[in-house]
Write a protein that holds these residues in place. Structure first.
Motif, mmCIF file in Angstrom:
data_model
loop_
_atom_site.group_PDB
_atom_site.id
_atom_site.type_symbol
_atom_site.label_atom_id
_atom_site.label_comp_id
_atom_site.label_asym_id
_atom_site.label_seq_id
_atom_site.Cartn_x
_atom_site.Cartn_y
_atom_site.Cartn_z
ATOM 1 N N GLY A 154 -16.181 43.019 58.600
ATOM 2 C CA GLY A 154 -15.352 41.645 58.878
ATOM 3 C C GLY A 154 -15.300 40.808 57.890
ATOM 4 O O GLY A 154 -14.778 39.570 57.706
ATOM 5 N N HIS A 155 -15.521 41.143 56.479
ATOM 6 C CA HIS A 155 -15.198 40.248 55.545
ATOM 7 C C HIS A 155 -14.075 40.112 55.005
ATOM 8 O O HIS A 155 -13.516 39.215 54.312
ATOM 9 N N CYS A 156 -13.280 41.156 55.297
ATOM 10 C CA CYS A 156 -11.694 41.110 54.874
ATOM 11 C C CYS A 156 -10.829 41.813 55.841
ATOM 12 O O CYS A 156 -11.435 42.867 56.596
ATOM 13 N N LYS A 157 -9.581 41.759 56.193
ATOM 14 C CA LYS A 157 -8.897 42.324 56.995
ATOM 15 C C LYS A 157 -8.368 43.799 56.792
ATOM 16 O O LYS A 157 -8.137 44.445 57.472
ATOM 17 N N SER A 158 -8.059 43.865 55.285
ATOM 18 C CA SER A 158 -7.526 45.146 54.987
ATOM 19 C C SER A 158 -7.990 45.585 53.700
ATOM 20 O O SER A 158 -8.803 44.570 53.024
ATOM 21 N N ASN A 159 -7.895 47.044 53.118
ATOM 22 C CA ASN A 159 -8.295 47.253 51.869
ATOM 23 C C ASN A 159 -7.141 47.409 50.844
ATOM 24 O O ASN A 159 -6.478 48.507 51.007
#
Length: 175
Positions: free
Chosen positions: A44-49
């Motif tokens: 949950g630290h970022c929405k996408s890679n």
């Protein structure tokens, strides 16, 4: 760092810039970024890679065969040492030099040469059963390959003859 503002184009530019000097380093950095960002997405630290879908740098394959003059020098050394009496200081097996000829002439790995049998001697050439994902192939005969194969056959015949003279009976290869 606001990872969600990064786009794949940023990572592609990074890979392209580093790849000009060292493509393997660029690919390593890309793999690390992909893994780190995938970890961040799962937690949950970022929405996408944004590193996903980025094209890797093309790595140059190394030329792994020795230069001809280097091979000739090592072959000469193996022939000299192979002519020494067995079990004497500095001696090597007499089959080493012709095996080196086969390996160099057919571009074979050591294990591929060691597993050659009489069945691999074809009319067209030598059948190389490859390892590590390479495709099996036949290398056409030339003078050096024929001489090396004949020398190996003679070495084997001499060994069998010496063993038989000592009373050791071995199966004789039919083919």
């Amino acid at each position: 760092l606001q990872v969600d503002r990064l786009l794949p184009v940023v990572f592609q530019r990074m890979v392209d810039a580093v790849a000009e000097d060292t493509p393997s380093k660029a690919n390593h950095m890309l793999r690390y970024a992909r893994r780190a960002l995938s970890w961040g997405v799962r937690r949950g630290h970022c929405k996408s890679n944004p590193a996903k879908g980025v094209e890797q740098a093309r790595e140059r394959g190394e030329f792994k065969m020795p230069e001809h003059d280097v091979f000739t020098a090592v072959l000469r050394f193996a022939r000299e040492r192979g002519a020494l009496p067995p079990h004497s200081k500095g001696s090597v097996p007499p089959h080493l030099a012709p095996a080196m000829e086969l390996a160099y002439g057919c571009r074979m790995r050591g294990i591929e040469v060691n597993t050659l049998t009489d069945a691999d001697k074809l009319e067209d050439g030598i059948y190389a059963s490859r390892r590590k994902g390479s495709k099996h192939n036949v290398t056409a005969w030339n003078g050096r390959l024929r001489a090396a194969w004949a020398e190996l056959e003679q070495i084997r015949a001499d060994i069998l003859q010496r063993q038989e003279a000592r009373g050791v009976r071995r199966p004789v290869p039919i083919q």
